[in-house]
Every structure is written in C-alpha cells, then in structure tokens.
Design a protein around this motif. Structure first.
Motif, mmCIF file in Angstrom:
data_model
loop_
_atom_site.group_PDB
_atom_site.id
_atom_site.type_symbol
_atom_site.label_atom_id
_atom_site.label_comp_id
_atom_site.label_asym_id
_atom_site.label_seq_id
_atom_site.Cartn_x
_atom_site.Cartn_y
_atom_site.Cartn_z
ATOM 1 N N ILE A 128 -8.830 6.596 -1.768
ATOM 2 C CA ILE A 128 -8.030 5.404 -1.453
ATOM 3 C C ILE A 128 -8.801 4.574 -0.434
ATOM 4 C CG2 ILE A 128 -5.867 4.533 -0.478
ATOM 5 C CD1 ILE A 128 -4.463 7.069 -1.465
ATOM 6 N N VAL A 129 -8.937 3.286 -0.715
ATOM 7 C CA VAL A 129 -9.544 2.363 0.249
ATOM 8 C C VAL A 129 -8.532 1.262 0.530
ATOM 9 C CG1 VAL A 129 -11.430 0.752 0.719
ATOM 10 C CG2 VAL A 129 -11.883 2.832 -0.613
ATOM 11 N N ASN A 130 -8.208 1.092 1.793
ATOM 12 C CA ASN A 130 -7.258 0.060 2.207
ATOM 13 C C ASN A 130 -8.026 -1.104 2.851
ATOM 14 O OD1 ASN A 130 -4.917 1.580 1.468
ATOM 15 N ND2 ASN A 130 -5.222 2.838 3.306
ATOM 16 N N LEU B 122 -1.767 -0.895 8.652
ATOM 17 C CA LEU B 122 -2.532 -0.328 7.533
ATOM 18 C C LEU B 122 -3.631 0.612 8.041
ATOM 19 C CD1 LEU B 122 -2.661 -0.460 4.452
ATOM 20 C CD2 LEU B 122 -4.093 -2.514 4.651
ATOM 21 N N ILE B 123 -4.165 0.305 9.214
ATOM 22 C CA ILE B 123 -5.194 1.188 9.787
ATOM 23 C C ILE B 123 -4.560 2.530 10.185
ATOM 24 C CG2 ILE B 123 -6.777 1.491 11.747
ATOM 25 C CD1 ILE B 123 -7.373 -1.569 11.525
ATOM 26 N N VAL C 196 -9.307 8.874 2.376
ATOM 27 C CA VAL C 196 -8.583 7.617 2.611
ATOM 28 C C VAL C 196 -9.286 6.892 3.749
ATOM 29 C CG1 VAL C 196 -6.320 6.571 3.014
ATOM 30 C CG2 VAL C 196 -6.446 8.862 2.026
ATOM 31 N N ASN C 197 -9.830 5.723 3.452
ATOM 32 C CA ASN C 197 -10.562 4.950 4.456
ATOM 33 C C ASN C 197 -10.103 3.498 4.440
ATOM 34 O OD1 ASN C 197 -12.757 6.868 5.523
ATOM 35 N ND2 ASN C 197 -12.932 7.117 3.301
ATOM 36 N N PRO D 11 0.813 -1.230 0.000
ATOM 37 C CA PRO D 11 0.000 0.000 0.000
ATOM 38 C C PRO D 11 0.846 1.281 0.000
ATOM 39 C CG PRO D 11 -0.960 -1.623 1.462
ATOM 40 C CD PRO D 11 0.352 -2.199 1.011
ATOM 41 N N PHE D 12 1.984 1.252 0.691
ATOM 42 C CA PHE D 12 2.893 2.412 0.684
ATOM 43 C C PHE D 12 3.371 2.700 -0.742
ATOM 44 C CE2 PHE D 12 7.608 3.302 0.858
ATOM 45 C CZ PHE D 12 7.530 4.650 1.152
ATOM 46 N N HIS D 13 3.858 1.659 -1.438
ATOM 47 C CA HIS D 13 4.341 1.859 -2.811
ATOM 48 C C HIS D 13 3.213 2.343 -3.720
ATOM 49 C CE1 HIS D 13 8.027 0.002 -1.654
ATOM 50 N NE2 HIS D 13 7.623 -1.234 -1.708
#
Ligand code: NAP
Length: 256
Positions: free
Chosen positions: A141-143, A166-167, A184-185, A122-124
């Motif tokens: 963005i949804v993680n 990630l949270i 971003v959620n 997710p960082f990249h």
C-alpha cells in the motif's frame, strides 16, 4: 517465485488514476507488468487513461464514478476489479482534493469533504483490499500524502490535517500488517506539476508563479508526475519488502 506471485499478473488499484500523478502511476505500473485498475470520480478521464494503457499493450480497467469517500461505491468498485482482473495486491491511495482558505473561513462542509476524500477514502480502500493481500501473504500500500503535512501550510489547515492523518494511518497499518507480508508507506509529494498544482497557481495560492517556486527549489525545477510514479514503482516492488511505515519524500529537496 516470490511471495504473493501466484503465477499470474499482479493487480494494482490506483485511485485518482485519471489525472496528474495518478495517471503517471497507472502508466508506470502497467509498464512494470501490473494489471491496473483506475478508480476515479471522473469516469471520462478513467476511460481515457485505461485506453492509453491498452494501446501501449498493457492491461487496464477503468472504474469510473468511483468516489472513494463513498464506502458502498468503493466496495462495488473493488468487487468489480476482483471479478474482472483478480485479487488486489497493490493499492495506491492517490485520489485527493485540495483547498485554500483562511482558517476562520473554512466551513464545516468543506472541512468534512476534504477529510472524506483524503482520509476516509484511503480507509475505505484499504479495508476493501487488505483481505486479498492477507490471503496472498503479500501486499503493498502506498499512500500519497503531502509535503505540506511535514511543515504545515497556511490557509490549508483542512488539507494539511487530512494529509497528516494519512501519515499516521500509514505508520499504524505498517505495524499491524508487516507480519502478514504487507508493506505500507507514504510518499508526500512537494511541488509536482499537475492539473491540481496549475489550478493552485491560477488561484494565487502560491504567492507567485511555478517558476518563482522552481527558483527556490534545490533541484531548480518542479517535480513531474513521473518522479512520483518512479518512487511508487519501487515501493510496490519485491525489492522494497524491508521498507515499511516510511515517509519517502519526493520534493526536489524542499523538505528534508
Ligand atoms: P489531480 O490532477 O487533481 O488528480 C487527482 C485525481 O483524483 C483527479 O482525477 C480527481 O478527479 C480524482 N478525485 C478527486 N476526488 C475523488 C474522489 N472522491 N474519488 C475518486 N477520485 C477522485 O491531482 P494531483 O496533483 O495529481 O494529486 C494527486 C495526489 O497528490 C492528491 O492526493 C494530492 O493531494 C497529492 N499532492 C499533490 C501535490 C502537487 O504538487 N500536485 C503535492 C502534494 C500532494 P477530478 O479532477 O474530477 O477532481
């Protein structure tokens, strides 16, 4: 016309879009009118899902062998998406791997691989697409984290630590990029019937069957990939513009 609507089709990237809930998210976003790029380490699955979308009249691009833990591969993949579909305004960080081992038996290699895929990935990906969102003044963005990060899970310290990271990542990006029109959620799924969950059942990671777990779940069924896709579709919509930095649980009531 809403912010970020450049008059063309918005482009969404879904990592791990070749299987399970990623595949359902790809189909849902394509139905909602996004051009969807599928980044998956499994090239055959990415191709298959892209073909399914195109057969249904949608727009999809498969970018296979895209290991999200590898910065150069992510940059190349996003470069290709940008060239073939346009700037990326939606990112769903869904690719993930799991593990189940007593804490004292977790090897450093396994720890690092889980972190590399579930957290470095997710960082990249976020660093690769955020410039497009900033230019557009709009982005989503949804993680995809995990309900296990909300309550902890024995024998999964590496996986849970990656998803808890990630949270925190989600909350921090929400603060930094809210002023730029980017939300971003995170969705922490719980007990969703996917190949990953069936593999966990097969390996005895549940201490019972899927049916045993369903009987203990308030809504009395496992979740479906489409349950996650529906939440994701809302979070990436214009209507969800006042929702950011949030943990939107989709778990049948197992965690509240
Ligand atoms: P899945 O069916 O295994 O799908 C994950 C996809 O990501 C697969 O196509 C996988 O390819 C791909 N992938 C793995 N490593 C990758 C990498 N390094 N780069 C790019 N793609 C990669 O899993 P799922 O159940 O749909 O899970 C999706 C997400 O939800 C994961 O982040 C998972 O941790 C999370 N989650 C799932 C549940 C659940 O109940 N199922 C609960 C909580 C959280 P391969 O098949 O080749 O590995």
């Amino acid at each position: 016309m809403s912010a970020g609507n450049t008059g063309g089709t918005r482009v969404a990237v879904v990592t791990g879009g070749g299987s399970g809930m990623g595949r359902a998210i790809v189909h849902r976003l394509a139905r909602d009118g996004f051009a969807v790029a599928i980044l998956d380490i499994d090239a055959a699955n990415a191709d298959k899902v892209a073909a399914e979308v195109r057969e249904g009249g949608g727009t999809a691009l498969a970018v296979g062998a895209a290991d999200v833990s590898d910065r150069a591969k992510v940059d190349a993949a996003i470069g290709r998406v940008r060239a073939e579909l346009g700037p990326v305004l939606v990112l769903v960080n869904n690719a993930g791997i799991t593990g189940f081992r007593e804490f004292l038996s977790i090897t450093e290699e396994k720890w690092r691989r889980i972190m590399a895929v579930n957290l470095d990935g997710p960082f990249h990906c976020a660093q690769a697409v955020l410039p497009d969102m900033i230019d557009a003044g709009w982005g989503r963005i949804v993680n995809i984290s995990s309900s296990s990060a909300q309550g902890g899970q024995q024998y999964m310290a590496h996986y849970v630590a990656s998803k808890a990271g990630l949270i925190g990542f989600t909350k921090s990006l929400a603060l930094e990029f809210g002023p730029k029109g980017i939300t971003v959620n995170t969705i922490p799924p719980g007990f969703i019937d996917t190949p990953m969950m069936r593999e966990s059942e097969r390996r005895g990671m549940f201490g019972g069957t899927v049916e045993d777990h369903a009987a203990r779940t308030p809504v009395r069924r496992p979740g479906t990939p489409e349950d996650i896709a529906a939440a994701c579709a809302f979070l990436v919509s214009d209507e969800a513009g006042y929702i950011t930095g949030q943990i939107i649980g989709v778990n049948g009531g197992r965690n509240t």
